[in-house]
Design a protein around this motif. Structure first.
Motif, mmCIF file in Angstrom:
data_model
loop_
_atom_site.group_PDB
_atom_site.id
_atom_site.type_symbol
_atom_site.label_atom_id
_atom_site.label_comp_id
_atom_site.label_asym_id
_atom_site.label_seq_id
_atom_site.Cartn_x
_atom_site.Cartn_y
_atom_site.Cartn_z
ATOM 1 N N LEU A 151 0.804 -1.211 0.000
ATOM 2 C CA LEU A 151 0.000 0.000 0.000
ATOM 3 C C LEU A 151 0.842 1.269 0.000
ATOM 4 C CD1 LEU A 151 -2.852 -1.068 2.451
ATOM 5 C CD2 LEU A 151 -2.522 -1.591 0.023
ATOM 6 N N GLU A 152 2.158 1.149 0.156
ATOM 7 C CA GLU A 152 3.030 2.313 0.048
ATOM 8 C C GLU A 152 3.361 2.570 -1.413
ATOM 9 O OE1 GLU A 152 5.615 2.866 4.091
ATOM 10 O OE2 GLU A 152 6.513 1.784 2.446
ATOM 11 N N ASP A 154 1.104 5.276 -1.783
ATOM 12 C CA ASP A 154 -0.264 5.798 -1.668
ATOM 13 C C ASP A 154 -1.248 4.925 -2.455
ATOM 14 O OD1 ASP A 154 0.676 6.417 -4.165
ATOM 15 O OD2 ASP A 154 -0.095 8.470 -4.195
ATOM 16 N N ASP A 164 -6.930 8.449 2.807
ATOM 17 C CA ASP A 164 -5.555 8.052 2.523
ATOM 18 C C ASP A 164 -4.606 9.234 2.715
ATOM 19 O OD1 ASP A 164 -3.509 6.418 1.872
ATOM 20 O OD2 ASP A 164 -4.105 6.040 -0.196
ATOM 21 N N GLN A 216 -1.110 3.368 4.612
ATOM 22 C CA GLN A 216 -0.109 2.678 3.801
ATOM 23 C C GLN A 216 0.687 1.659 4.595
ATOM 24 O OE1 GLN A 216 0.109 5.905 4.604
ATOM 25 N NE2 GLN A 216 2.214 6.542 5.025
ATOM 26 N N SER A 340 3.694 11.258 0.133
ATOM 27 C CA SER A 340 3.962 9.968 -0.503
ATOM 28 C C SER A 340 4.942 10.085 -1.658
ATOM 29 C CB SER A 340 2.653 9.338 -0.995
ATOM 30 O OG SER A 340 2.010 10.190 -1.933
#
Length: 962
Positions: A151-152, A154, A164, A216, A340
């Motif tokens: 999830l990193e 974003d 988010d 994230q 991000s």
């Protein structure tokens, strides 16, 4: 136009205001995954219930969501105070920001009250990008599937609707619904698994509630791997390792490495991670087949098999990876990214910190990795079309450049501030921003506060500005150093360096900490070369060196740049190297050799000066310096071997190498008798399902067919340029990561340039191996060069024997060595067979294709056979999904304008512009070779003739270095 701008501003402003009217308090997330089904696409669906607090009255809620389907009918809000259900009237995507959706509800939320937002959603598992929530598989029949999240930086909103924003940290309650054959893992340990009644053979796994996390940082995975280890660490955490069984032995050190690394970072940062029952008390290691990323979060680390199963160097590669993953627990979990887009900054810092931690046990590790990282970065960052590291381009080469260049910039910062101040700044940063978010600018400001207090930074130098000058523009500077001994002034200026010598009139400039030493002052001094609004400053240093003293700039290669000295100072340095090379630090010697050869390659420095600088190499004992020289000299050799001047070049190389080679030959012989093996430089073989196949060569592969000529011994002349062996190099310094010993490097060069003692030794080793029908008696670090020499001079039966070893071997590294050595044949039919194998994945895995083609094209015979092969198979190659992989070795092998133009025109006629653009850096490198041969070939020959005839380096009085 003004009206449009005002409307857009009001739209964005209203989105920000509405977003601020609601803040998340807790996520309850249930994900049902349908994975590995033969009759439908891998997909998932879920329900997210987000506890929110209304900070202002509003009927509009803004959420992040992209590439998932949301049901408006199943979207509603529960009001805690009354138990009332509030429906959604509309869900609309914001056109100007596609990742943002607007939910309009029936009744307004009341300020200060708590609500629960419930949403039903679904999506497909993305197997191509390996970001968000994706599926992968390994094995072929049947396929074994797994799924995982990344999830990193974003991508959380591509998996479930969420706020988010890294500034929000909330607890998570996660439940995974899945086929019972899969093991479910998440950040926290599982607390319950029960049958899922709605779907047969499915279960529901519920995990312990997490501590506050940013979106994230949430992780989960489904897999069918085995638990190869599980047990408590000394600090109390339970460590579990999941992998395929054949890696169990290689992963045996993980339970020991993990707590050891946590302990080292805790000491380094002087700030412990939160512990206790609320934080789960576990670390899962998930080792996925066919996975090239590495990712970690609270309680879980995910990485690929290739890191573990990479030959004899696998244990160190594994430890390097774990060191980076553990660093992320502080710089990514304890303090997460506020923006991000700055993920590359965090990754570069973690990479640098992992190098420092590894160096705690192995002192030379720091020097080795910084040297190789520098070579890689300077090569790629000197191309004309390179982008700044602040530019996010989803191309693997650029992503590697971002991480490695950022690592070097952190080292630059450490050198400029000093070790103690640098470490103190890191520690203060983690204390100040623990359990919250921060930007890179706030980290630079933390360093600056400490530097100001300690008076280690000039008033006019702002570290955020310094770092911005390196991160937001591409390339790096060339420092030009000019001495005026009459006035005792040294003037230093800067300009952007290009691999190709361009008439650059741009105002590109950087803030540079200039560290220098002189002959009688070995403690580095630091001065700053400024860059005021793209206006280059000039740095003048007064009374720092006597006329007879050499001056060394950028000590220990502290900054990623090149240095262009005036002829007099370079002559003083050259003389110092010949008298006692140890008076110049090792990293500085690496830079001197690399800079001299690179500046001559680009036409800036005459080759007679460069030969004078590197003449001391006969006495050099550093593996890293010789590796750097090897990279540059083999680049020259790859062109010279195709010319009539190769004989002159070979004589020069023999003269340079022979003294050093003869002093190391006996030590290599001792290794051979004891059977000691050290890793060799090969392309990194990535584990695929094709590795370990049992494809035995059928009888049609035997050259005893019409395809084969007679079995007489191959003719060979010592003057032929065929002497170039299959040392696996390309134009990119990525291939310098070899871990060869000094004796192996010199052995490789000595055999390539036909030093008699090396040829004799190689032939004896080869014959012994053929008699044993096994290559194991040859030390691994010289195995490829020995086999290459033997095949080149041997019988046809020897080629067949090595071919059979290749097909029978189940080790990717050994197969690569054997395959590349086959390319040293002098037989036309064998060359054609190897080229046809390169396009046949059943014969040669895709991970070995580029290495094989490079090896074949390295000899004159292979080059001419390869050119015809490219013409004959052009349509097949251009239609291949691996077109870039296949074409790159051909482009890198060309050195004439006619050949390059013909291929370039052919590519533009037959490939889409996007694919040609993807080859731009390779084409630029190929054109660079062409230009060198056209413009600098005779300069090198003349310099070699002068150097050889004069029997050594020139004195300063007659040095022609204008």
């Amino acid at each position: 136009m003004l009206l449009k701008i005002l409307v857009l501003f009001c739209t964005l402003l209203s989105a920000k205001l509405a977003e601020s009217f609601v803040k998340p308090l807790r996520y309850n997330l249930t994900i049902l995954t349908r994975l590995g089904s033969e009759d439908e696409q891998n997909q998932f669906e879920g329900i997210v219930s987000i506890d929110i607090e209304a900070t202002q009255p509003t009927r509009v809620i803004y959420l992040n969501s992209l590439n998932i389907t949301i049901s408006r009918q199943r979207t509603w809000i529960y009001r805690w105070a009354s138990g009332r259900k509030i429906g959604a009237l509309q869900i609309k995507r914001i056109i100007k920001k596609t990742s943002l959706i607007k939910i309009v509800i029936e009744l307004p939320l009341r300020s200060g009250e708590i609500y629960t937002l419930n949403m039903l959603f679904s999506g497909n598992l993305d197997r191509s990008q390996q970001y968000g929530y994706f599926a992968g598989y390994y094995d072929k029949t049947p396929r074994v599937f797994y799924s995982a999240t990344r999830l990193e930086p974003d991508y959380a909103h591509t998996v479930f609707p969420c706020f988010d924003d890294p500034r929000f940290r909330t607890p998570y309650n996660i439940t995974l619904v899945h086929d019972r054959k899969y093991v479910a893992l998440s950040n926290m340990p599982p607390v319950e698994e029960k049958p899922y009644k709605e779907i047969e053979n499915y279960v529901s796994t519920t995990f312990m509630g997490s501590p506050p996390l940013a979106t994230q940082q949430v992780m989960w995975t489904l897999h069918q791997l085995e638990k190869v280890y599980s047990g408590p660490a000394a600090a109390g955490e339970n460590i579990t390792v999941w992998s395929r069984p054949h890696l169990a032995e290689k992963l045996a050190k993980v339970p020991e490495m993990t707590p050891n690394l946590f302990s080292k970072y805790e000491t380094l940062f002087a700030y412990p991670l939160p512990k206790g029952a609320d934080w789960g008390g576990k670390v899962d290691h998930v080792v996925l087949p066919r996975y090239t990323e590495m990712y970690s979060g609270q309680g879980i680390m995910v990485y690929g098999e290739d890191i573990v199963d990479s030959g004899q160097n696998g244990l160190e590669s594994l430890q390097e990876t774990l060191a980076e993953l553990v660093a992320r627990q502080w710089n990514g979990l304890l303090v997460n990214l506020e923006d991000s887009d700055e993920e590359y900054v965090r990754n570069g810092i973690n990479y640098y910190l992992s190098v420092q931690v590894m160096a705690m046990d192995k002192e030379a590790y720091n020097t080795t990795h910084l040297s190789k990282t520098r070579l890689d970065v300077l090569y790629h960052d000197s191309l004309a079309k390179v982008k700044s590291i602040a530019t996010d381009v989803k191309e693997s080469g650029h992503q590697k450049l971002r991480k490695k260049k950022m690592c070097l910039l952190i080292h630059m910062l450490k050198v400029a501030l000093g070790d103690k101040l640098f470490l103190k700044g890191l520690q203060e940063f983690f204390k100040r921003y623990a359990n919250s978010s921060a930007s890179s600018k706030e980290l630079w400001e933390e360093f600056q506060r400490g530097a100001r207090r300690s008076h280690q930074l000039p008033t006019g130098v702002s570290l955020p500005t310094v770092m911005e000058s390196w991160m937001k523009q591409p390339g790096f500077p060339l420092l030009t150093v000019q001495r005026d001994d009459a006035k005792q002034i040294v003037t230093i200026t800067q300009s952007r360096y290009y691999q190709k010598y361009l008439d650059n009139s741009s105002n590109d400039c950087w803030w540079v900490p200039v560290a220098y030493i002189v002959r009688n002052l070995t403690l580095p001094q630091v001065e700053w070369l400024g860059c005021q609004k793209n206006s280059r400053d000039i740095l003048e240093l007064s009374h720092i060196a006597n006329p007879e003293d050499w001056l060394l700039i950028n000590v220990d290669a502290a900054v990623p740049l090149r240095v262009f000295y005036d002829s007099y100072n370079l002559q003083l340095i050259s003389e110092a190297l010949r008298q006692d090379f140890t008076q110049i630090p090792e990293l500085s010697r690496i830079q001197l050799v690399d800079d001299a050869l690179s500046l001559s390659w680009s036409g800036r420095l005459p080759y007679n000066v460069t030969l004078n600088v590197i003449s001391y190499l006969s006495n050099e004992t550093s593996v890293l310096v010789w590796e750097t020289a090897l990279l540059n000299l083999e680049k020259l050799q790859s062109i010279m071997r195709m010319t009539t001047g190769f004989r002159i070049f070979k004589l020069y190389m023999q003269k340079l190498i022979e003294p050093a080679f003869k002093t190391t030959l006996n030590s290599l012989s001792t290794k051979a008798r004891t059977g000691s093996e050290i890793p060799i430089n090969t392309k990194s073989p990535v584990t695929t399902e094709s590795s370990g196949t049992t494809e035995s060569p059928d009888t049609t592969e035997s050259p005893d067919t019409a395809e084969s000529p007679d079995t007489t011994e191959s003719s060979n002349t010592t003057e032929s340029p065929d002497t170039t062996e299959s040392s696996d190099t390309t134009e990119s310094p990525d291939t310098t990561k070899s871990d060869l010993s000094l004796s192996a490097i010199l052995y490789r060069l000595a055999c390539q340039f036909e030093i008699k003692e090396c040829l004799t030794d190689a032939q004896q080793r080869f014959q012994a191996a053929m008699d044993q029908k096994s290559s194991s008696s040859i030390p691994e670090e010289i195995r490829e060069i020995v086999l290459c020499r033997g095949i080149r001079n041997g019988l046809e039966v020897h080629w067949i024997m090595v071919r059979d070893m290749f097909f029978e071997s189940e080790n990717d590294k050994e197969r690569s060595i054997l395959l590349n050595s086959l390319s040293c044949t002098t037989e036309y039919w064998a060359m054609q067979k190897l080229l046809s194998w390169a396009l046949d994945s059943k014969k040669v895995p895709r991970t070995m294709t580029a290495s094989l083609l490079s090896a074949v094209l390295r000899s004159p015979l292979g080059y001419y056979v390869g050119k015809q092969f490219l013409i004959d198979h052009s349509k097949e190659i251009l239609r291949s999904k691996d077109v870039k992989l296949i074409l790159t070795p051909f482009i890198n092998a060309m050195s004439t304008k006619a050949e390059f133009s013909a291929l370039n025109d052919h590519l533009h006629r037959n490939l889409p512009s996007s694919m040609v653009s993807g080859l731009s850096s390779t084409l630029e490198s190929g054109l660079d070779r062409v230009n060198w041969r056209n413009n600098l070939y005779f300069d090198l020959l003349k310099a070699i003739r002068d150097f050889t005839l004069d029997d050594g380096p020139k004195n300063s009085s007659d040095s022609d270095s204008n």
